[in-house]
Write a protein that holds these residues in place. Structure first.
Motif, mmCIF file in Angstrom:
data_model
loop_
_atom_site.group_PDB
_atom_site.id
_atom_site.type_symbol
_atom_site.label_atom_id
_atom_site.label_comp_id
_atom_site.label_asym_id
_atom_site.label_seq_id
_atom_site.Cartn_x
_atom_site.Cartn_y
_atom_site.Cartn_z
ATOM 1 N N CYS A 80 1.553 44.594 -47.983
ATOM 2 C CA CYS A 80 1.650 43.520 -46.987
ATOM 3 C C CYS A 80 1.552 44.056 -45.571
ATOM 4 C CB CYS A 80 2.934 42.722 -47.171
ATOM 5 S SG CYS A 80 4.431 43.714 -47.090
ATOM 6 N N ALA A 81 1.713 45.380 -45.398
ATOM 7 C CA ALA A 81 1.584 46.017 -44.094
ATOM 8 C C ALA A 81 1.387 47.510 -44.324
ATOM 9 C CB ALA A 81 2.833 45.784 -43.243
ATOM 10 N N SER A 82 0.874 48.208 -43.326
ATOM 11 C CA SER A 82 0.564 49.630 -43.507
ATOM 12 C C SER A 82 1.812 50.493 -43.660
ATOM 13 C CB SER A 82 -0.268 50.131 -42.326
ATOM 14 O OG SER A 82 0.425 49.936 -41.109
ATOM 15 N N HIS A 83 2.942 50.060 -43.090
ATOM 16 C CA HIS A 83 4.181 50.830 -43.196
ATOM 17 C C HIS A 83 5.339 49.992 -43.748
ATOM 18 C CE1 HIS A 83 2.627 54.385 -41.226
ATOM 19 N NE2 HIS A 83 2.122 53.636 -40.270
ATOM 20 N N GLY A 84 5.050 48.871 -44.379
ATOM 21 C CA GLY A 84 6.124 47.973 -44.784
ATOM 22 C C GLY A 84 6.533 47.109 -43.602
ATOM 23 N N GLY A 85 7.548 46.296 -43.798
ATOM 24 C CA GLY A 85 7.993 45.410 -42.725
ATOM 25 C C GLY A 85 9.472 45.105 -42.830
ATOM 26 N N ARG A 86 9.936 44.241 -41.927
ATOM 27 C CA ARG A 86 11.353 43.856 -41.926
ATOM 28 C C ARG A 86 11.676 42.872 -43.045
ATOM 29 N NH1 ARG A 86 13.742 47.889 -39.515
ATOM 30 N NH2 ARG A 86 12.775 48.394 -37.527
ATOM 31 N N ARG A 87 10.695 42.058 -43.424
ATOM 32 C CA ARG A 87 10.935 41.080 -44.487
ATOM 33 C C ARG A 87 9.619 40.760 -45.179
ATOM 34 N NH1 ARG A 87 11.541 38.907 -39.629
ATOM 35 N NH2 ARG A 87 13.793 39.145 -39.756
ATOM 36 N N CYS A 88 9.713 40.236 -46.379
ATOM 37 C CA CYS A 88 8.526 39.840 -47.135
ATOM 38 C C CYS A 88 7.856 38.654 -46.445
ATOM 39 C CB CYS A 88 8.915 39.460 -48.558
ATOM 40 S SG CYS A 88 7.563 38.730 -49.521
ATOM 41 N N PRO A 89 6.563 38.741 -46.104
ATOM 42 C CA PRO A 89 5.901 37.628 -45.422
ATOM 43 C C PRO A 89 5.772 36.383 -46.290
ATOM 44 C CG PRO A 89 4.337 39.387 -45.913
ATOM 45 C CD PRO A 89 5.693 39.922 -46.218
ATOM 46 N N TRP A 133 11.948 50.953 -43.389
ATOM 47 C CA TRP A 133 11.562 49.543 -43.496
ATOM 48 C C TRP A 133 12.203 48.894 -44.717
ATOM 49 C CZ3 TRP A 133 9.437 48.289 -39.119
ATOM 50 C CH2 TRP A 133 8.715 49.250 -38.422
ATOM 51 N N PRO A 134 12.872 47.750 -44.552
ATOM 52 C CA PRO A 134 13.535 47.078 -45.682
ATOM 53 C C PRO A 134 12.609 46.754 -46.850
ATOM 54 C CG PRO A 134 14.313 46.153 -43.613
ATOM 55 C CD PRO A 134 13.187 47.085 -43.259
ATOM 56 N N THR A 135 11.345 46.416 -46.589
ATOM 57 C CA THR A 135 10.441 46.050 -47.689
ATOM 58 C C THR A 135 9.964 47.265 -48.483
ATOM 59 O OG1 THR A 135 8.547 46.069 -46.189
ATOM 60 C CG2 THR A 135 9.635 43.943 -46.557
ATOM 61 N N LYS A 136 10.311 48.459 -48.035
ATOM 62 C CA LYS A 136 9.991 49.663 -48.792
ATOM 63 C C LYS A 136 11.181 50.135 -49.625
ATOM 64 C CE LYS A 136 7.526 52.830 -46.516
ATOM 65 N NZ LYS A 136 7.053 53.691 -45.396
ATOM 66 N N CYS A 166 7.758 42.499 -55.156
ATOM 67 C CA CYS A 166 7.496 43.927 -55.323
ATOM 68 C C CYS A 166 8.792 44.709 -55.497
ATOM 69 C CB CYS A 166 6.699 44.464 -54.135
ATOM 70 S SG CYS A 166 7.539 44.298 -52.539
ATOM 71 N N ILE A 167 9.888 44.127 -55.028
ATOM 72 C CA ILE A 167 11.211 44.738 -55.163
ATOM 73 C C ILE A 167 11.937 44.201 -56.396
ATOM 74 C CG2 ILE A 167 13.500 44.968 -54.090
ATOM 75 C CD1 ILE A 167 12.057 44.755 -51.355
ATOM 76 N N HIS A 168 12.014 42.894 -56.491
ATOM 77 C CA HIS A 168 12.888 42.274 -57.488
ATOM 78 C C HIS A 168 12.278 42.218 -58.891
ATOM 79 C CE1 HIS A 168 15.551 41.380 -54.245
ATOM 80 N NE2 HIS A 168 14.674 40.605 -53.638
ATOM 81 N N GLN A 169 10.955 42.346 -59.003
ATOM 82 C CA GLN A 169 10.327 42.315 -60.324
ATOM 83 C C GLN A 169 10.086 43.721 -60.888
ATOM 84 O OE1 GLN A 169 6.809 39.850 -60.327
ATOM 85 N NE2 GLN A 169 7.949 37.974 -59.932
ATOM 86 N N LEU A 170 10.688 44.710 -60.261
ATOM 87 C CA LEU A 170 10.548 46.091 -60.731
ATOM 88 C C LEU A 170 11.873 46.542 -61.340
ATOM 89 C CD1 LEU A 170 8.694 48.583 -60.840
ATOM 90 C CD2 LEU A 170 9.565 49.229 -58.589
ATOM 91 N N GLY A 171 11.873 46.751 -62.653
ATOM 92 C CA GLY A 171 13.092 47.166 -63.338
ATOM 93 C C GLY A 171 13.206 48.678 -63.423
ATOM 94 N N PRO A 172 14.342 49.189 -63.911
ATOM 95 C CA PRO A 172 14.588 50.638 -63.930
ATOM 96 C C PRO A 172 13.973 51.375 -65.115
ATOM 97 C CG PRO A 172 16.519 49.497 -64.718
ATOM 98 C CD PRO A 172 15.539 48.422 -64.314
ATOM 99 N N GLU A 173 13.459 50.661 -66.111
ATOM 100 C CA GLU A 173 13.041 51.320 -67.350
ATOM 101 C C GLU A 173 11.904 52.325 -67.132
ATOM 102 O OE1 GLU A 173 15.208 47.664 -68.109
ATOM 103 O OE2 GLU A 173 13.337 48.009 -66.992
#
Length: 366
Positions: free
Chosen positions: A313-322, A193-196, A328-335
């Motif tokens: 947002c879903a039990s297994h993620g989804g195709r896109r952010c609702p 799933w892309p959102t995961k 949840c993806i873009h605000q998570l840095g590598p530190e």
């Protein structure tokens, strides 16, 4: 219902690859507790490839429900083929209606499943599925039909790899330039799933930081369906990792992961394979959350995620952010992910010690 017989047992799990790996403790308990003469697993094609060398499994049957066995005609044909094998007992932790129908149409005289299944009425013995438990424990709970408590079960994931298969994979890695005596860190940027999936930019930055901070080699994992994602990461990190897409098969996945000192991964099937190979794991959870019951089931793991009210947002993620922002993806840095890798390498068990359950990782939110 016919008298209970363990002569010819069928275990059905036709969900995703990771779900099948999470069924392995159930396989082990069936072998440990009961006089099973023959154990057959019905699974999807990818799971068959991964499990084909498992010593506890006598036969693997593919239910290709999305292609060759799809639809009503496919269901009837698969049921007929199962009926011909004269199974004496069927157990399934998969709560779909199709699974219940398949076992019923196969004429298996004793069928065990979950009370919460849409096909609950097709089972002879039904047990409750507790959504608050980890999926390993939910799978094991079907044994309550035979008076077995989850707490009395051996719950650790275990996916054996033969010495011959391990050496075959080691040889392949050497041919790709992986040095035997240098530390390896595995990175798995894909997921169904892309959102995961954490961002390619985040993974690339993490790889560069790992190369700078540690004397290590980086292996980029992924199946054919992950090729574009892995190539994007590889381009962004200036080819600072070894791309394993197309180089190893699913059968060889567990052996390749075994070479890693730490495995960094999205919430995905390979995450559970790493756990089953006892490889310390940093799991990045984007759209999904550990409360859903699919976190890495061991203490030598750290789960990192962004604290947001919209997760999951879903039990297994989804195709896109609702909501359209995918924070949840873009605000998570590598530190924090880098820090988690370093802690696992040092054996730093803050939060992983005796005060927590033996299969409970540490959860880090940022």
């Amino acid at each position: 219902m016919a008298a209970l017989s363990w002569d010819n047992v069928l275990l059905l799990q036709t969900s995703f690859l990771g779900d099948t790996v999470l069924t392995l403790p159930l396989v082990a308990e069936l072998r440990r507790r009961f006089p099973v003469r023959k154990l057959t697993i019905v699974c999807q094609p990818a799971s068959r490839e991964l499990l084909q060398d498992h010593p506890a499994i006598d036969e693997l049957i593919v239910d290709d429900k999305k292609r060759a066995d799809r639809g009503w005609a496919g269901l009837r044909a698969k049921a007929a083929s199962l009926k011909a094998k004269r199974f004496t007992l069927a157990i399934t932790p998969h709560k779909s209606l199709r699974s219940a129908l398949l076992l019923c149409m196969a004429g298996i005289p004793c069928r065990i499943g979950f009370r919460q299944s849409p096909g609950w009425f097709l089972y002879h013995r039904r047990v409750a599925r507790d959504p608050r438990r980890h999926d390993v424990e939910r799978n094991l709970s079907v044994l309550q039909a035979f008076g077995v408590r989850i707490e009395d079960c051996e719950r650790a994931l275990d996916l054996p790899v033969s010495a011959a298969l391990q050496e075959t994979v080691n040889h392949k890695l050497r041919a790709l330039g992986v040095v035997d005596d240098q530390m390896v860190v595995g990175v798995n940027p894909g997921s169904v799933w892309p959102t995961k999936r954490w961002s390619a930019a985040g993974f690339a930055e993490l790889i560069l930081m790992l190369k700078k901070k540690l004397d290590c080699q980086i292996l980029l994992f992924g199946g054919d369906e992950d090729a574009a994602v892995v190539q994007d990461v590889l381009a962004r990190c200036h080819a600072a990792a070894v791309n394993l897409v197309g180089q190893i098969s699913l059968r060889e996945l567990a052996a390749a992961i075994s070479r890693c000192a730490v495995f960094v991964t999205n919430d995905s099937g390979p995450m559970h394979v790493a756990v089953a190979r006892r490889v310390p794991t940093v799991a990045i959870f984007c759209a999904t959350t550990p409360e859903l019951g699919f976190f890495p089931y061991m203490a030598e793991a750290i789960v990192v995620g962004r604290e947001l009210s919209c997760r999951p947002c879903a039990s297994h993620g989804g195709r896109r952010c609702p909501l359209g922002h995918a924070n949840c993806i873009h605000q998570l840095g590598p530190e924090k992910i880098l820090e988690s890798v370093q802690r696992l390498l040092k054996g730093d068990r803050r939060g992983l010690g005796l005060s927590v359950a033996p299969f409970q990782p540490e959860f880090v939110t940022v």
